[in-house]
Design a protein around this motif. Structure first.
Motif, PDB file in Angstrom:
ATOM      1  N   PHE A   1      61.192  39.284  65.540  1.00 57.57           N
ATOM      2  CA  PHE A   1      61.752  39.548  66.685  1.00 57.57           C
ATOM      3  C   PHE A   1      60.471  39.486  67.437  1.00 57.57           C
ATOM      4  N   PRO A   2      58.669  40.317  67.250  1.00 56.02           N
ATOM      5  CA  PRO A   2      57.891  39.611  68.148  1.00 56.02           C
ATOM      6  C   PRO A   2      57.339  38.108  68.234  1.00 56.02           C
ATOM      7  N   TYR A   3      57.404  37.459  67.512  1.00 54.17           N
ATOM      8  CA  TYR A   3      57.388  35.905  67.573  1.00 54.17           C
ATOM      9  C   TYR A   3      58.572  35.511  68.403  1.00 54.17           C
ATOM     10  N   LEU A   4      59.480  35.353  68.628  1.00 57.53           N
ATOM     11  CA  LEU A   4      60.374  34.935  69.466  1.00 57.53           C
ATOM     12  C   LEU A   4      60.404  35.199  71.025  1.00 57.53           C
ATOM     13  N   ILE A   5      60.328  37.018  71.533  1.00 56.37           N
ATOM     14  CA  ILE A   5      59.665  37.211  72.521  1.00 56.37           C
ATOM     15  C   ILE A   5      58.480  36.950  72.738  1.00 56.37           C
ATOM     16  N   SER A   6      57.422  36.761  72.163  1.00 53.23           N
ATOM     17  CA  SER A   6      55.813  35.774  72.679  1.00 53.23           C
ATOM     18  C   SER A   6      56.094  34.742  72.760  1.00 53.23           C
ATOM     19  N   GLN A   7      57.369  33.671  72.323  1.00 53.61           N
ATOM     20  CA  GLN A   7      58.178  32.397  72.650  1.00 53.61           C
ATOM     21  C   GLN A   7      58.013  32.014  74.412  1.00 53.61           C
ATOM     22  N   LEU A   8      59.249  32.932  73.842  1.00 57.90           N
ATOM     23  CA  LEU A   8      60.367  33.123  75.162  1.00 57.90           C
ATOM     24  C   LEU A   8      58.894  32.995  76.662  1.00 57.90           C
ATOM     25  N   ILE A   9      58.008  34.052  76.345  1.00 59.77           N
ATOM     26  CA  ILE A   9      56.624  35.083  77.298  1.00 59.77           C
ATOM     27  C   ILE A   9      56.126  33.292  77.619  1.00 59.77           C
ATOM     28  N   GLY A  10      55.376  32.624  76.836  1.00 59.47           N
ATOM     29  CA  GLY A  10      54.691  31.617  76.371  1.00 59.47           C
ATOM     30  C   GLY A  10      55.382  30.467  77.246  1.00 59.47           C
ATOM     31  N   GLY A  11      56.929  30.476  77.182  1.00 62.91           N
ATOM     32  CA  GLY A  11      57.798  29.733  77.713  1.00 62.91           C
ATOM     33  C   GLY A  11      57.496  30.324  78.966  1.00 62.91           C
ATOM     34  N   LEU A  12      57.494  31.506  79.575  1.00 66.93           N
ATOM     35  CA  LEU A  12      57.822  31.451  81.189  1.00 66.93           C
ATOM     36  C   LEU A  12      56.475  31.454  81.740  1.00 66.93           C
ATOM     37  N   LEU A  13      55.455  31.397  80.981  1.00 67.37           N
ATOM     38  CA  LEU A  13      53.503  30.975  81.882  1.00 67.37           C
ATOM     39  C   LEU A  13      53.800  29.913  81.443  1.00 67.37           C
ATOM     40  N   GLY A  14      54.249  29.305  80.828  1.00 65.86           N
ATOM     41  CA  GLY A  14      53.561  27.580  80.880  1.00 65.86           C
ATOM     42  C   GLY A  14      54.461  26.705  81.848  1.00 65.86           C
ATOM     43  N   ALA A  15      55.557  27.606  82.343  1.00 58.75           N
ATOM     44  CA  ALA A  15      56.203  26.635  83.557  1.00 58.75           C
ATOM     45  C   ALA A  15      55.984  27.293  84.729  1.00 58.75           C
ATOM     46  N   GLY A  16      55.483  28.799  84.473  1.00 53.83           N
ATOM     47  CA  GLY A  16      54.923  29.131  85.711  1.00 53.83           C
ATOM     48  C   GLY A  16      53.115  28.279  86.435  1.00 53.83           C
ATOM     49  N   MET A  17      52.225  27.692  85.262  1.00 48.54           N
ATOM     50  CA  MET A  17      51.660  27.616  85.605  1.00 48.54           C
ATOM     51  C   MET A  17      51.403  25.795  85.852  1.00 48.54           C
ATOM     52  N   SER A  18      52.922  25.353  85.315  1.00 43.47           N
ATOM     53  CA  SER A  18      52.930  23.955  86.052  1.00 43.47           C
ATOM     54  C   SER A  18      53.622  24.015  87.111  1.00 43.47           C
ATOM     55  N   LYS A  19      54.383  24.525  87.887  1.00 42.49           N
ATOM     56  CA  LYS A  19      54.841  25.533  89.377  1.00 42.49           C
ATOM     57  C   LYS A  19      53.228  25.822  90.441  1.00 42.49           C
ATOM     58  N   LEU A  20      52.499  25.963  89.560  1.00 40.61           N
ATOM     59  CA  LEU A  20      51.119  26.133  90.209  1.00 40.61           C
ATOM     60  C   LEU A  20      50.260  25.053  90.689  1.00 40.61           C
TER      61      LEU A  20
END
Length: 258
Positions: free
Chosen positions: A110-129
């Motif tokens: 579960f910690p890994y799954l949450i970490s991956q989803l957080i990473g997905g959000l951060l990565g997508a946000g970085m690309s938008k910037l």
């Protein structure tokens, strides 16, 4: 001189014996739990970031080649760099399949799954910037928008299942199964991502990773047929785990036909 050499050898043996007696260092809480999760966040962040940018800034003449190479090489690099920290999953179906094949503890899933989803959000946000607003809108923020009608659903869903099964099977055989474990695992996984995108990019977009789909969907607000990119990859990961558990695994992993 001979006596001195004997004494030195005795000292060396005594030191080696003392070293052998020292207990193995126990990893700290940070190294066992926090650091692996941070590695999953960071690894997934940069994988999704570079993948999204490659789609948003894709040169039309390059077609599928540019995103295929970028995603595959990004996977290979991140897996090679962080393998000894977290195992370099960066993908929920990989985590689930690795757990089912005995490659990690349930408490870390579960910690890994949450970490991956957080990473997905951060990565997508970085690309938008990073990219221009016009290119971002034209590419729907690198969200998977290839599905336009229900007529495409069967092909896209089957593609996500089969292609995720392939890449997950490569992960399990190259990194978990002792009989086939290989130091070339990062290269093999990266190559599999490349060939999957080249083969199926025009059918489903070749997501193979709910974290890669989730981040851009949130940032771009695009949710059409989003469920395909959860159901397909997770089903494919479960199918790969079943193949390894029942047919391809070594004697420790295989549940039948021992």
């Amino acid at each position: 001189m001979a006596e001195e050499k004997l004494e030195l050898r005795d000292v060396d043996r005594a030191l080696m014996h003392d070293d052998a007696k020292k207990p193995a260092r126990t990893p700290t809480m940070y190294e066992r739990l926090i650091q692996p999760c941070l590695a999953e966040v960071i690894g997934t962040t940069f994988f999704v970031f570079i993948g999204c940018v490659s789609v948003i800034e894709n040169v039309p003449a390059a077609g599928r080649v540019q995103p295929a190479l970028v995603h595959g090489l990004a996977v290979a690099v991140m897996v090679a760099c962080m393998d000894n920290i977290s195992g370099s999953h960066f993908n929920p179906p990989f985590t689930i399949a690795i757990y089912l094949c005995g490659g990690m503890q349930l408490t870390m899933v579960f910690p890994y799954l949450i970490s991956q989803l957080i990473g997905g959000l951060l990565g997508a946000g970085m690309s938008k910037l990073m990219v221009s607003p016009g290119n971002y809108v034209n590419a729907t923020g690198a969200a998977f928008d290839i599905l336009k009608s229900d007529d495409q659903l069967q092909g896209a869903l089957c593609g996500e299942i089969f292609m995720t099964c392939l890449v997950t099977m490569v992960v399990l055989l190259a990194a978990v199964n002792q009989k086939t474990k290989s130091p070339l695992a990062p290269f093999l996984v990266g190559c599999t991502v490349i060939i999957n995108i080249l083969a199926g990019g025009d059918v489903s977009g070749t997501c193979l990773n709910p974290a890669r789909a989730f981040g851009p969907a949130v940032m771009a607000g695009y949710w059409s047929y989003h469920w395909v990119y959860w159901v397909g990859p997770i089903t494919g990961g479960l199918l790969a785990a079943a193949l390894v558990r029942l047919v391809l695994g070594d004697e420790k992993i295989r549940l039948i036909l021992k």
